[in-house]
Design a protein around this motif. Structure first.
Motif, short mmCIF file in Angstrom:
data_model
loop_
_atom_site.label_atom_id
_atom_site.label_comp_id
_atom_site.label_asym_id
_atom_site.label_seq_id
_atom_site.Cartn_x
_atom_site.Cartn_y
_atom_site.Cartn_z
N LYS A 69 -5.07 2.37 -3.30
CA LYS A 69 -3.96 1.96 -2.45
C LYS A 69 -3.44 0.61 -2.92
CE LYS A 69 -2.89 1.09 2.40
NZ LYS A 69 -3.47 0.93 3.74
N SER A 150 4.51 -3.51 -4.74
CA SER A 150 3.51 -2.58 -4.18
C SER A 150 4.18 -1.28 -3.75
CB SER A 150 2.81 -3.20 -2.97
OG SER A 150 1.94 -4.21 -3.37
N SER A 154 3.98 2.59 -5.34
CA SER A 154 3.21 3.56 -4.54
C SER A 154 4.03 4.82 -4.28
CB SER A 154 2.82 2.95 -3.19
OG SER A 154 3.93 2.95 -2.31
N CYS A 210 1.44 0.65 2.39
CA CYS A 210 0.76 -0.36 1.57
C CYS A 210 1.42 -1.73 1.62
CB CYS A 210 0.68 0.13 0.12
SG CYS A 210 2.25 0.05 -0.75
#
Lengths: 233, 116
Positions: A69, A150, A154, A210
Motif C-alpha cells: 500500500k 501516492s 496506486s 492511501c
C-alpha cells in the motif's frame, strides 16, 4: 522490537532483474519506516537508495509502497503496519531509477497538462483576490495536496494506461476549477474532459485509501465529471 | 495486481467480472431465443436443454451476478451524483447485505421451484 525489512533492490544499469534484500532492524518505539530505512542506510548497507527530504509529510518526496500500500515513509510508523516483516517497494506505474527511487517525469508531465496554476482575467488591484471562507472550504482538501504521487502510483487505471492524467493531476484541476477566484475553469475543464482524463477514473478508491493527507480525491474528480457532463446538456 | 486489495478495488473488480459474465449470458440468451425463428420443434428442443437441473442452478448464479452488478451499479451512480464518496465502504457493505437478502428471498423461490 525486531522487524524484518524486505527492500526492493534494482539498478537498471547493472541488474537484469529486481531482487529483494532483507535487513533485520531493532526498531525503537515510535520509529517511522523512514527511521528504519535511515538506520539501514547509515549502519547496515549504504547502497540502499530512496528519496527523502523534510520528514514532516509536507515535501512529498518519500512516497513508496509499504506492505502493498502506498504512503509516505516519514508519516508511517513501523508498528502501525501490523506485521513483523515489512516489504518496501517503489511506487507502481513509474520507471525505477534505482531501488525505491522512481522517475517522476511522467507524473509532472500529467500535472502540467491541466495548467496547474492560478489564472484570472480580472485586472490586478492593490489588494488580494478576495475569497470567502465558504468558497475556500470547497478547495480546502485540494489545496493540501503535497504531490507525493501516492495516489497516481496506486491507481490501476494509471498502471494500465500511463496516458491517463491520474488522480493527482485531476485533483489539481479540481483545485483550480472550483477556486472562486480562478476564471479559466472552462479551458481547464476542456483539458480534463477526455477519455484519458476524467473518464478513466472508475472510482476504485485506491487513491483515497492511501492518501497520506487523507484527502477526498475521488470526490473532486466526481465533481469535475459532473461539471463536464452538465456543460454538454 | 501486486497491490493490497480493499473494499473499493474489490467492488470494482467484481463489477468488471460480473459485467463480463452478464455479457456472455446475454449472448447465450439471444442464441437460445433465436431458435424461435426455426419453428416450434427447434425452440422446444433448446428449451428442454436449458431446463435441466444444471441450468436451473446456473440461473441461481445468474441471479447473484445480476443482483451484485445492479446494486453496485446504484452505488456507482450515487458517486456520480457526488453522494457518499467518503462512505463508499459502508455503502458497499450495505448493498451486499440488501443484495444477499433479495438473493435469499428470490433464491428460495427458485430453489423450491427446482426441487419440486
Amino acid at each position: 522490537m525486531k522487524y524484518t525489512f524486505k527492500v526492493y533492490r534494482f539498478n537498471p544499469e547493472t541488474d537484469d532483474a529486481p531482487r529483494y534484500q532483507t535487513y533485520e532492524v531493532d526498531c525503537e518505539e515510535g520509529w517511522t519506516v523512514l527511521d528504519a530505512l535511515n538506520y539501514i542506510k547509515w549502519y547496515l548497507d549504504g547502497s540502499v537508495s530512496y528519496r527523502r527530504s523534510c520528514r514532516h509529510e509536507i515535501c512529498g518526496s518519500c512516497a513508496v509502497m509499504m506492505n502493498g500500500k502506498n504512503g509516505l515513509l516519514c508519516n508511517t510508523q513501523v508498528k502501525d503496519l501490523g506485521s513483523k516483516t515489512i516489504t518496501i517497494e517503489p511506487l507502481k506505474g513509474f520507471p525505477v531509477l534505482k531501488d525505491l527511487i522512481v522517475d517522476m517525469d511522467l507524473f509532472i508531465e500529467r500535472l502540467k497538462a491541466v495548467n496547474p496554476f492560478f489564472e484570472s482575467s480580472e485586472p490586478p488591484t492593490d489588494r488580494e483576490y478576495y475569497q470567502s471562507p465558504e468558497d475556500r472550504a470547497i478547495i480546502d482538501d485540494a489545496v493540501n495536496c503535497i504531490l507525493c504521487g501516492s495516489c497516481t502510483g496506486s491507481c490501476p487505471s494509471f498502471w494500465y494506461n500511463p496516458d491517463y492524467l491520474g488522480p493527482a493531476a485531476l485533483f489539481k484541476a479540481f483545485r483550480f476549477v472550483y477556486d472562486s477566484r480562478d476564471t479559466a475553469a472552462a479551458e481547464r475543464l476542456e483539458l480534463v474532459d477526455d477519455h484519458n482524463g476524467l473518464w478513466r477514473c472508475h472510482t476504485i478508491f485506491n487513491c483515497m485509501e492511501c492518501c497520506p493527507k487523507n484527502l477526498n480525491i475521488t470526490e473532486g474528480i466526481q465533481y469535475l465529471k459532473r461539471l463536464a457532463f452538465m456543460r454538454k446538456i | 495486481m501486486g497491490y493490497r486489495w480493499h473494499t473499493g478495488s474489490v467492488a470494482w473488480i467484481l463489477h468488471r467480472l460480473s459485467g463480463v459474465a452478464l455479457t456472455f449470458y446475454l449472448v447465450l440468451h439471444i442464441w437460445v431465443i433465436h431458435h424461435i425463428g426455426q419453428g416450434p420443434e427447434a425452440f422446444n428442443a433448446i428449451m428442454a436443454k436449458v431446463q435441466t437441473p444444471l441450468f436451473k442452478f446456473l440461473e441461481l448464479g445468474l441471479l447473484g451476478t445480476v443482483l451484485y452488478h445492479s446494486f453496485n451499479g446504484f452505488r456507482i451512480l450515487l458517486f456520480d451524483f457526488g453522494i457518499g464518496i467518503r462512505q463508499q465502504k459502508q455503502i458497499f457493505w450495505g448493498t451486499v447485505v440488501v443484495g444477499l437478502l433479495v438473493f435469499a428471498v428470490s433464491g428460495y423461490g427458485m430453489l423450491s421451484h427446482i426441487l419440486h
